[in-house]
Design an enzyme around this catalytic site. Structure first.
Site, PDB file in Angstrom:
ATOM      1  N   ASP A   1      55.977  51.475  25.042  1.00  0.00           N
ATOM      2  CA  ASP A   1      55.026  52.294  25.773  1.00  0.00           C
ATOM      3  C   ASP A   1      54.150  53.024  24.760  1.00  0.00           C
ATOM      4  O   ASP A   1      54.657  53.540  23.768  1.00  0.00           O
ATOM      5  CB  ASP A   1      55.790  53.324  26.620  1.00  0.00           C
ATOM      6  CG  ASP A   1      55.242  53.425  28.018  1.00  0.00           C
ATOM      7  OD1 ASP A   1      54.056  53.775  28.152  1.00  0.00           O
ATOM      8  OD2 ASP A   1      55.991  53.156  28.979  1.00  0.00           O
TER       9      ASP A   1
ATOM     10  N   HIS B   1      58.677  52.659  37.232  1.00  0.00           N
ATOM     11  CA  HIS B   1      59.449  53.902  37.110  1.00  0.00           C
ATOM     12  C   HIS B   1      58.756  55.101  37.759  1.00  0.00           C
ATOM     13  O   HIS B   1      59.316  56.192  37.766  1.00  0.00           O
ATOM     14  CB  HIS B   1      59.695  54.188  35.632  1.00  0.00           C
ATOM     15  CG  HIS B   1      58.422  54.503  34.903  1.00  0.00           C
ATOM     16  ND1 HIS B   1      57.419  53.565  34.722  1.00  0.00           N
ATOM     17  CD2 HIS B   1      57.955  55.657  34.366  1.00  0.00           C
ATOM     18  CE1 HIS B   1      56.409  54.136  34.092  1.00  0.00           C
ATOM     19  NE2 HIS B   1      56.700  55.398  33.853  1.00  0.00           N
ATOM     20  N   ASP B   2      57.532  54.918  38.235  1.00  0.00           N
ATOM     21  CA  ASP B   2      56.801  56.015  38.882  1.00  0.00           C
ATOM     22  C   ASP B   2      56.723  55.850  40.394  1.00  0.00           C
ATOM     23  O   ASP B   2      56.035  56.622  41.066  1.00  0.00           O
ATOM     24  CB  ASP B   2      55.348  56.076  38.366  1.00  0.00           C
ATOM     25  CG  ASP B   2      55.270  56.477  36.913  1.00  0.00           C
ATOM     26  OD1 ASP B   2      56.135  57.236  36.454  1.00  0.00           O
ATOM     27  OD2 ASP B   2      54.326  56.031  36.232  1.00  0.00           O
TER      28      ASP B   2
ATOM     29  N   ASP C   1      49.814  53.931  28.479  1.00  0.00           N
ATOM     30  CA  ASP C   1      50.062  54.953  29.480  1.00  0.00           C
ATOM     31  C   ASP C   1      48.807  55.764  29.812  1.00  0.00           C
ATOM     32  O   ASP C   1      48.085  56.200  28.904  1.00  0.00           O
ATOM     33  CB  ASP C   1      51.135  55.893  28.912  1.00  0.00           C
ATOM     34  CG  ASP C   1      51.575  56.953  29.884  1.00  0.00           C
ATOM     35  OD1 ASP C   1      52.271  56.599  30.842  1.00  0.00           O
ATOM     36  OD2 ASP C   1      51.224  58.132  29.686  1.00  0.00           O
TER      37      ASP C   1
ATOM     38  N   GLU D   1      47.771  50.964  31.975  1.00  0.00           N
ATOM     39  CA  GLU D   1      47.966  51.685  33.227  1.00  0.00           C
ATOM     40  C   GLU D   1      46.604  52.261  33.589  1.00  0.00           C
ATOM     41  O   GLU D   1      46.250  53.365  33.195  1.00  0.00           O
ATOM     42  CB  GLU D   1      49.002  52.808  33.074  1.00  0.00           C
ATOM     43  CG  GLU D   1      49.328  53.424  34.428  1.00  0.00           C
ATOM     44  CD  GLU D   1      50.041  54.777  34.337  1.00  0.00           C
ATOM     45  OE1 GLU D   1      50.719  55.124  35.300  1.00  0.00           O
ATOM     46  OE2 GLU D   1      49.891  55.485  33.334  1.00  0.00           O
TER      47      GLU D   1
HETATM   48  C1  GLC Z   1      52.208  57.595  33.318  1.00  0.00           C
HETATM   49  C2  GLC Z   1      53.682  57.316  33.267  1.00  0.00           C
HETATM   50  C3  GLC Z   1      54.408  58.448  33.938  1.00  0.00           C
HETATM   51  C4  GLC Z   1      54.113  59.709  33.181  1.00  0.00           C
HETATM   52  C5  GLC Z   1      52.621  59.934  33.017  1.00  0.00           C
HETATM   53  C6  GLC Z   1      52.344  60.931  31.949  1.00  0.00           C
HETATM   54  O1  GLC Z   1      51.720  57.619  34.599  1.00  0.00           O
HETATM   55  O2  GLC Z   1      53.951  56.072  33.838  1.00  0.00           O
HETATM   56  O3  GLC Z   1      55.783  58.226  34.016  1.00  0.00           O
HETATM   57  O4  GLC Z   1      54.670  60.804  33.849  1.00  0.00           O
HETATM   58  O5  GLC Z   1      51.926  58.779  32.644  1.00  0.00           O
HETATM   59  O6  GLC Z   1      52.622  60.391  30.684  1.00  0.00           O
END
Ligand code: GLC
Ligand code: MG
Length: 558
Positions: free
Chosen positions: A98, A330-331, A201, A258
Site C-alpha cells: 500500500d 477493507h473499507d 491510497d 484508489e
Molecule cells: C483509504 C484507505 C482507508 C484509509 C484512508 C486513509 O481510503 O483504504 O482504509 O482509512 O484511505 O488513509
C-alpha cells in the site's frame, strides 16, 4: 492496447492484521502471511496486495505511517518482508504494498520536525497556517472521519495543520518539490527490493483547491464535505504523471489507484496505455445508495442498480484500459452482506455475486475471506468497534436523532470492521487465526464458515472461486476472458445479469439475481458448459431456465 505482464492475473488483498497471527499476540503478521503462501498458490492468485505494514501508531490501522522504510514490529521485521517477497516470487506471486502518501502519521519525523520549527524546511512538508483563537479556520471542510480538517499544531497556540482524514494523519504538501522527491525516492527504494508494485491510497486528495476557502455548509455543524472541494481542484494529473515517470514506469511496476470521482475525460490519462496507473478500482457498486450525510441514510443496492452500474463502468473502460473489479475491500461491508438482498446467504447466491464480478473485463481483486463467503458480523456492540470512521458515524447518527439502538444497527451494516474480523481458517479456538485473543472479535459464524470445511469439498464457495481463477488462466479461455469485450445480454430483463465476453471465443455469463426461477433467451446455441454454481442446467438450446441464484458460463458456437 499494449499487453502487460499483469493483465491475466488474479489479485488478492490481504489485511495483514487479520489474516494469520504466527506469534499468538492476536495480531496477524508477516510470518503468518508467509505461512499461507502455499494456500494462496493453491487458490491461484498471482498478485497479492498487502494493506500497510509499515511502522505506525495504528490510529487508522497502518494508514498512518510513521516510518516508510521500516516494518512495524507488530507485523514483523524487514527480513520477514524480504523473505515474503522472495518466497512469493518462487510461487509466481508478486507482492504489492500500500502506498499511503496523501498523509503520514503525526508521529513521523517530518511532522515532529515541522512542529519544532514550522518555518523551517519541514514546515513546508505540510499545510500549516496561522490561526488565533476566535478566528474562523482557514477553511470549513469536514474531514472524512468527522470534524474540521484543521487541528492545532502540537506545541503551538497560533498555528493549525490540515488533515483530510484523522487528526493523526497530517496531509503532505505535494506542492513542495522537496516532498515529492522524498516520496519518489521511497517508492523506488521499495521497488528495488523486488516489489511488484503498489496500491495507491486516497490519491485524489493530494491536490487541494488553493488558497483554502469556505464552501456552503452541508450539515448543521457549519462544515462542508471535503469531496466538494475535490470536485473543483484541478491538476492532480500533473503530480501523478510525474510520480509515474519517476517511479512505476521505470520498473514496469503494477499500480492500482484508489481513485474516486475522477473526471470522465481523464480516464485515458489514468489507466490508458501510457496512463499513470496500471489500473484503478471500479467503485461504481460502492457508490449506489451512498448518502454523504451519514451511514444511517445509506441504502443497500438493488440487483438492477448493481447491474447497471457495472455495465456502465465496463463500457467506460472498454477501449481505454482495465478497471480492477471488487465486491469488497477493507473499507467496505462484506460483499455478500451488501449486494445480496437482506437475509440471502446461500452458497449459490454468494457464488453468483462473486462469479458475475470476477468474469467481467478487468483485473479481478478478491479480498481475504471473500473466497469463503465470509459475511458481516451481525452482533456488534458499540465497545467492540475499533474503526475510527464507525465511531464517528455512530455520533453522526445520534446527532441526527436516532436512538442508540438504531444508530448501532445503522453503523453495524456499514462498519469497515465487518471486513476486518479475522480470517476464518478453521472451526477451532481463535478460528485458526490466532492462539491468543484476536485484536478484533471473530465473526461467530466461523464454526460454519471456514476454510477447513470448504477445502476440497465439492460445491463449496472456496472450490467455486478456485475454478473461477483456473478458468481465467486456462489456455483455452484466458485470451477471451482477459481481452474480450463485455457485451451486456438482455440488460432490460429484470434481475437477470448476463453478458457476453467476446474475443477469440464467445462466452456467455448468465446469472439469475433473485430467489425465483427465470427463463432467458440464448443468443445462440451453446457449445460447452464451462461453469455452473448448481448441479444441473435446464436448457433446450434456445432458452435457458435458470433456477434461483443460478450462474452459468457457456462457450457459445462461434
Ligand atoms: C483509504 C484507505 C482507508 C484509509 C484512508 C486513509 O481510503 O483504504 O482504509 O482509512 O484511505 O488513509
Ligand atoms: Mg502476531
Amino acid at each position: 492496447m499494449q499487453r502487460k505482464w499483469w493483465h491475466g492475473k488474479t489479485a488478492y488483498q490481504i489485511y495483514p492484521k487479520s489474516f494469520c497471527d504466527s506469534d499468538g499476540d492476536g495480531i496477524g503478521d508477516l510470518r503468518g502471511v508467509i505461512s499461507k503462501l502455499d494456500y494462496l498458490q493453491e487458490l491461484g492468485v498471482e498478485i497479492v496486495w498487502l494493506s500497510p505494514v509499515y511502522c505506525s501508531p495504528l490510529a487508522d490501522q497502518g494508514y498512518d505511517i510513521s516510518d516508510y522504510y521500516n516494518i512495524d514490529p507488530r507485523f514483523g521485521t524487514m527480513d520477514d518482508m524480504d523473505e515474503l517477497i522472495a518466497q512469493a516470487h518462487t510461487r509466481g506471486i508478486s507482492i504489492v504494498m500500500d502506498l499511503v502518501v496523501n498523509h503520514c502519521s503525526d508521529e513521523h519525523a517530518w511532522f515532529r520536525k515541522a512542529c519544532e520549527d514550522p518555518d523551517g524546511p519541514f514546515g513546508e512538508y505540510f499545510y500549516i497556517r496561522d490561526w488565533h483563537e476566535g478566528e474562523p479556520l482557514p477553511c470549513n471542510w469536514r474531514s472524512y472521519f468527522g470534524g474540521p480538517c484543521w487541528d492545532l499544531l502540537p506545541g503551538h497556540k497560533d498555528k493549525v495543520y490540515f488533515h483530510a482524514f484523522h487528526r493523526k494523519q497530517p496531509d503532505l504538501n505535494w506542492e513542495n518539490p522537496a516532498l515529492r522527491r522524498e516520496i519518489y525516492k521511497m517508492i523506488n527504494w521499495w521497488l528495488d527490493r523486488g516489489l511488484g508494485g503498489f496500491r495507491i491510497d486516497a490519491i485524489i486528495n493530494i491536490k487541494k483547491l488553493l488558497p483554502f476557502r469556505d464552501f456552503p455548509a452541508d450539515r448543521d455543524d457549519g462544515l462542508c464535505a471535503i469531496q466538494r472541494m475535490l470536485a473543483e481542484a484541478e491538476g492532480v494529473n500533473v503530480f501523478l504523471q510525474e510520480m509515474a515517470e519517476e517511479t512505476f514506469h521505470r520498473y514496469d511496476a503494477f499500480s492500482v489507484g484508489e481513485v474516486f470521482n475522477e473526471k470522465a475525460e481523464d480516464l485515458p490519462q489514468i489507466i490508458g496505455d501510457n496512463g499513470y496507473f496500471s489500473s484503478m478500482f471500479d467503485f461504481s457498486g460502492h457508490l449506489i445508495g451512498l448518502d454523504r450525510r451519514g451511514w444511517h441514510l445509506c441504502r443497500l443496492p438493488a440487483p438492477e442498480e448493481y447491474k447497471q452500474a457495472v455495465f456502465t463502468a465496463q463500457a467506460r473502460a472498454a477501449d481505454i484500459g482495465f478497471f480492477s473489479n471488487i465486491i469488497e475491500n477493507h473499507d467496505e461491508p462484506r460483499g455478500v452482506s451488501h449486494y445480496l438482498p437482506q437475509g440471502e446467504r446461500s452458497d449459490a447466491a454468494k457464488k453468483l455475486l462473486g462469479g458475475l464480478n470476477f468474469l467481467l473485463r478487468g483485473l479481478p481483486f478478491l479480498y481475504q475471506g471473500q473466497e469463503l463467503g465470509m459475511e458481516n458480523r451481525t452482533d456488534w456492540t458499540l465497545g467492540e468497534f475499533d474503526d475510527v470512521s464507525t465511531l464517528d458515524q455512530y455520533e453522526v447518527a445520534l446527532r441526527a436523532g436516532l436512538t442508540p439502538e438504531q444508530a448501532l444497527r445503522a453503523v453495524s451494516r456499514y462498519s469497515r470492521d465487518n471486513a476486518r474480523t479475522p480470517f476464518q481458517w478453521d472451526a477451532g479456538p481463535g478460528a485458526g487465526f490466532t492462539s491468543g485473543t484476536p485484536w478484533l472479535p471473530l465473526n461467530g459464524n466461523y464454526r460454519e464458515i471456514n476454510l477447513a470445511d470448504q477445502r476440497g469439498r465439492a460445491g463449496s464457495v472456496y472450490e467455486f472461486y478456485r475454478s473461477l481463477i483456473a478458468l481465467r488462466k486456462s489456455p483455452d479461455y484466458a485470451e477471451t476472458l482477459v481481452y474480450g469485450e463485455t457485451v451486456p445480454w438482455l440488460p432490460e430483463q429484470k434481475n437477470l445479469m448476463a453478458y457476453l465476453r467476446r474475443g477469440e471465443k464467445t462466452l456467455l455469463v448468465a446469472g439469475n439475481f433473485q430467489a425465483l426461477p427465470q427463463g432467458m433467451r440464448m443468443p445462440c446455441p451453446a457449445r460447452e458448459l464451462l461453469l455452473n454454481n448448481l448441479d444441473s442446467v435446464d436448457t433446450d438450446g434456445t432458452t435457458l431456465r435458470l433456477a434461483p441464484w443460478q450462474l452459468v458460463v457457456f462457450e457459445l458456437e462461434p
